[in-house]
Design a protein around this motif. Structure first.
Motif, PDB file in Angstrom:
ATOM      1  N   LEU A 121       0.827  -1.212   0.000  1.00  0.00           N
ATOM      2  CA  LEU A 121       0.000   0.000   0.000  1.00  0.00           C
ATOM      3  C   LEU A 121       0.857   1.257   0.000  1.00  0.00           C
ATOM      4  N   HIS A 122       1.981   1.200   0.702  1.00  0.00           N
ATOM      5  CA  HIS A 122       2.900   2.339   0.756  1.00  0.00           C
ATOM      6  C   HIS A 122       3.398   2.711  -0.642  1.00  0.00           C
ATOM      7  N   ARG A 123       3.395   1.753  -1.551  1.00  0.00           N
ATOM      8  CA  ARG A 123       3.804   2.002  -2.941  1.00  0.00           C
ATOM      9  C   ARG A 123       2.639   2.488  -3.802  1.00  0.00           C
ATOM     10  N   GLY A 124       1.489   2.747  -3.172  1.00  0.00           N
ATOM     11  CA  GLY A 124       0.359   3.325  -3.888  1.00  0.00           C
ATOM     12  C   GLY A 124      -0.559   2.330  -4.569  1.00  0.00           C
ATOM     13  N   GLY A 143       5.370 -13.697  -4.322  1.00  0.00           N
ATOM     14  CA  GLY A 143       6.539 -12.955  -3.864  1.00  0.00           C
ATOM     15  C   GLY A 143       6.291 -12.370  -2.487  1.00  0.00           C
ATOM     16  N   GLU A 144       7.367 -12.168  -1.758  1.00  0.00           N
ATOM     17  CA  GLU A 144       7.205 -11.697  -0.382  1.00  0.00           C
ATOM     18  C   GLU A 144       7.462 -10.208  -0.204  1.00  0.00           C
ATOM     19  N   GLN A 145       8.190  -9.591  -1.103  1.00  0.00           N
ATOM     20  CA  GLN A 145       8.483  -8.163  -1.015  1.00  0.00           C
ATOM     21  C   GLN A 145       7.818  -7.446  -2.190  1.00  0.00           C
ATOM     22  N   PRO A 146       7.364  -6.213  -1.982  1.00  0.00           N
ATOM     23  CA  PRO A 146       6.722  -5.486  -3.085  1.00  0.00           C
ATOM     24  C   PRO A 146       7.584  -5.428  -4.344  1.00  0.00           C
TER      25      PRO A 146
END
Length: 140
Positions: A68-71, A102-105
């Motif tokens: 979410l922080h990545r929009g 995947g585990e990371q954005p």
């Protein structure tokens, strides 16, 4: 000869009707492609991110908050027991769900896509309400 022409015409009409009845999927997607590339592709094709959980009290996990922080407000949820997340998009009354692995954005890759709507589609203006709430909470 006329029977063959009629049969061919009937077959073409049947195929056309079947094609028109099929849901519209995004094009150009491949399994394992970078999710950022897939996301830009579907948005470029006119699919609009469906803002999820605007004001419904959903509690995001750490992984979901990072996304979410990545929009990416179209995030519905990520599985707790495996690295899968689901994102929703809408276009002309159709819905599209992209599932990632995947585990990371930054490492999300496309695992599947299908015409599927979220359980509860947001009301018109949900994006604006979501953004207003986000700005208000950011101000403290």
């Amino acid at each position: 000869m006329k029977q063959t022409t009629r049969s061919a015409r009937a077959l073409r009409h049947s195929l056309l009707a079947l094609t028109l009845a099929q849901p519209v999927l995004a094009t150009g997607l491949t399994l394992g492609m970078d999710f950022g590339v897939a996301r830009r592709s579907v948005i470029k094709q006119g699919w609009r991110p469906t803002p999820m959980h605007a004001g419904d009290g959903y509690v995001y996990s750490a992984q979901e908050r990072a996304i979410l922080h990545r929009g990416m407000r179209e995030l519905d949820s990520c599985a707790m027991d495996r690295p899968y997340c689901v994102f929703y998009y809408q276009r002309h009354g159709e819905c599209l769900a992209l599932t990632t692995n995947g585990e990371q954005p930054s490492s999300l890759v496309l695992a599947s896509w299908r015409n599927e709507c979220p359980d509860e589609a947001p009301l018109p203006g949900a994006r604006q309400a979501s953004e207003t709430a986000r700005r208000a909470s950011a101000r403290g």
